[in-house]
Design a protein around this motif. Structure first.
Motif, PDB file in Angstrom:
ATOM      1  N   VAL A  66       0.858  -1.176   0.000  1.00 47.58           N
ATOM      2  CA  VAL A  66       0.000   0.000   0.000  1.00 47.58           C
ATOM      3  C   VAL A  66       0.902   1.236   0.000  1.00 47.58           C
ATOM      4  O   VAL A  66       1.948   1.240   0.646  1.00 47.58           O
ATOM      5  CB  VAL A  66      -0.968   0.002   1.217  1.00 47.58           C
ATOM      6  N   VAL A  67       0.519   2.241  -0.759  1.00 48.77           N
ATOM      7  CA  VAL A  67       1.284   3.484  -0.827  1.00 48.77           C
ATOM      8  C   VAL A  67       0.348   4.660  -0.557  1.00 48.77           C
ATOM      9  O   VAL A  67      -0.798   4.670  -0.998  1.00 48.77           O
ATOM     10  CB  VAL A  67       1.999   3.644  -2.202  1.00 48.77           C
ATOM     11  N   HIS A  68       0.837   5.607   0.226  1.00 49.35           N
ATOM     12  CA  HIS A  68       0.097   6.837   0.509  1.00 49.35           C
ATOM     13  C   HIS A  68       0.938   8.004   0.021  1.00 49.35           C
ATOM     14  O   HIS A  68       2.141   8.068   0.285  1.00 49.35           O
ATOM     15  CB  HIS A  68      -0.179   7.000   2.005  1.00 49.35           C
ATOM     16  N   SER A  69       0.312   8.929  -0.695  1.00 51.90           N
ATOM     17  CA  SER A  69       1.045  10.105  -1.167  1.00 51.90           C
ATOM     18  C   SER A  69       0.185  11.342  -1.030  1.00 51.90           C
ATOM     19  O   SER A  69      -1.034  11.282  -1.066  1.00 51.90           O
ATOM     20  CB  SER A  69       1.460   9.931  -2.635  1.00 51.90           C
ATOM     21  N   SER A  70       0.858  12.464  -0.878  1.00 52.18           N
ATOM     22  CA  SER A  70       0.220  13.767  -0.802  1.00 52.18           C
ATOM     23  C   SER A  70       0.971  14.688  -1.749  1.00 52.18           C
ATOM     24  O   SER A  70       2.170  14.911  -1.583  1.00 52.18           O
ATOM     25  CB  SER A  70       0.283  14.289   0.630  1.00 52.18           C
ATOM     26  N   GLY A  80       4.388   7.632   2.104  1.00 52.69           N
ATOM     27  CA  GLY A  80       5.027   6.433   2.606  1.00 52.69           C
ATOM     28  C   GLY A  80       4.537   5.210   1.873  1.00 52.69           C
ATOM     29  O   GLY A  80       3.540   5.242   1.145  1.00 52.69           O
ATOM     30  N   ARG A  81       5.282   4.123   2.062  1.00 56.72           N
ATOM     31  CA  ARG A  81       4.942   2.873   1.390  1.00 56.72           C
ATOM     32  C   ARG A  81       5.214   1.709   2.345  1.00 56.72           C
ATOM     33  O   ARG A  81       6.254   1.665   3.001  1.00 56.72           O
ATOM     34  CB  ARG A  81       5.771   2.760   0.117  1.00 56.72           C
ATOM     35  N   LEU A  82       4.293   0.783   2.430  1.00 53.94           N
ATOM     36  CA  LEU A  82       4.435  -0.440   3.209  1.00 53.94           C
ATOM     37  C   LEU A  82       4.245  -1.591   2.235  1.00 53.94           C
ATOM     38  O   LEU A  82       3.232  -1.657   1.539  1.00 53.94           O
ATOM     39  CB  LEU A  82       3.385  -0.504   4.319  1.00 53.94           C
ATOM     40  N   GLY A 101       9.623   5.941   3.650  1.00 50.74           N
ATOM     41  CA  GLY A 101       9.058   7.267   3.466  1.00 50.74           C
ATOM     42  C   GLY A 101       9.377   7.753   2.062  1.00 50.74           C
ATOM     43  O   GLY A 101      10.398   7.384   1.479  1.00 50.74           O
ATOM     44  N   ILE A 102       8.499   8.567   1.514  1.00 46.15           N
ATOM     45  CA  ILE A 102       8.649   9.085   0.151  1.00 46.15           C
ATOM     46  C   ILE A 102       8.689  10.600   0.213  1.00 46.15           C
ATOM     47  O   ILE A 102       7.862  11.227   0.869  1.00 46.15           O
ATOM     48  CB  ILE A 102       7.468   8.636  -0.730  1.00 46.15           C
ATOM     49  N   LEU A 114      13.218   1.213   6.402  1.00 45.20           N
ATOM     50  CA  LEU A 114      13.741  -0.003   7.019  1.00 45.20           C
ATOM     51  C   LEU A 114      12.945  -1.206   6.556  1.00 45.20           C
ATOM     52  O   LEU A 114      11.768  -1.107   6.228  1.00 45.20           O
ATOM     53  CB  LEU A 114      13.657   0.095   8.543  1.00 45.20           C
ATOM     54  N   GLY A 115      13.629  -2.352   6.548  1.00 41.34           N
ATOM     55  CA  GLY A 115      12.984  -3.611   6.219  1.00 41.34           C
ATOM     56  C   GLY A 115      13.328  -4.646   7.266  1.00 41.34           C
ATOM     57  O   GLY A 115      14.325  -4.515   7.990  1.00 41.34           O
TER      58      GLY A 115
END
Length: 172
Positions: A66-70, A80-82, A101-102, A114-115
């Protein structure tokens, strides 16, 4: 007696005043259109992808995330991306979860985070994400080094938000 006259005068004036404005239409309050306070366009989307790993994590990875962007009016992106990564070739590379984080532009953005492998090995991530592609490198806390290049179904970061609609005059 003076107090009774004063009270009667006040009561009479109140009754006459309310009767004088009865039936008068009150215009509705003017409210501005709803606009994000930051002037940004937010988006959260599921995606799938493929990464070709290089180095100690060399394999073809399947990705679900899932990715969230603004995106603000200038085209600047943050979010951010998970994602969860799986070895598709059976090379015994442990599946892993990545949280990054993006930050950047609507065409390409930097990605850092981090992973954690399902085998318990943590690693850092530094790379880039663009429209349908991503690339970068990983550095394990145990000294392993790797890289990746891939493609994903998350297309373009949402376009810049539209200008707010003009305020309409109240109805007459």
């Amino acid at each position: 007696m003076k107090m009774i006259r004063l009270f009667a005068s006040f009561l009479g004036a109140t009754v006459l005043a309310t009767h004088g404005v009865a039936g008068t239409a009150v215009p509705p309050p003017v409210t501005p259109p709803a606009v994000n306070s930051a002037g940004s366009n937010d988006d959260t989307s599921l995606f799938v992808g493929l990464n070709w790993g290089i180095g100690s994590r060399a394999t073809l990875e399947g990705i679900v995330g899932v990715v969230h962007s603004s995106v603000d009016r200038d085209g600047d992106v943050e979010g951010g991306r998970l994602s969860v990564h799986f070895d598709l070739l059976g090379r015994e590379v442990a599946p892993n979860v990545r949280l990054t984080g993006i930050l950047g532009d609507d065409d390409i953005a930097a990605e850092a985070g981090l992973g954690l492998g399902f085998d318990g090995t943590p690693f850092g991530i530094l790379g880039g994400i663009g429209n349908y592609y991503n690339f970068g490198g990983t550095l394990g806390f145990d000294g392993t080094v790797g890289g990746y290049i891939g493609t994903h179904s998350y297309g373009e970061f949402d376009d810049k938000p539209d200008a707010p609609a003009p305020v309409l005059p109240p109805p007459t």
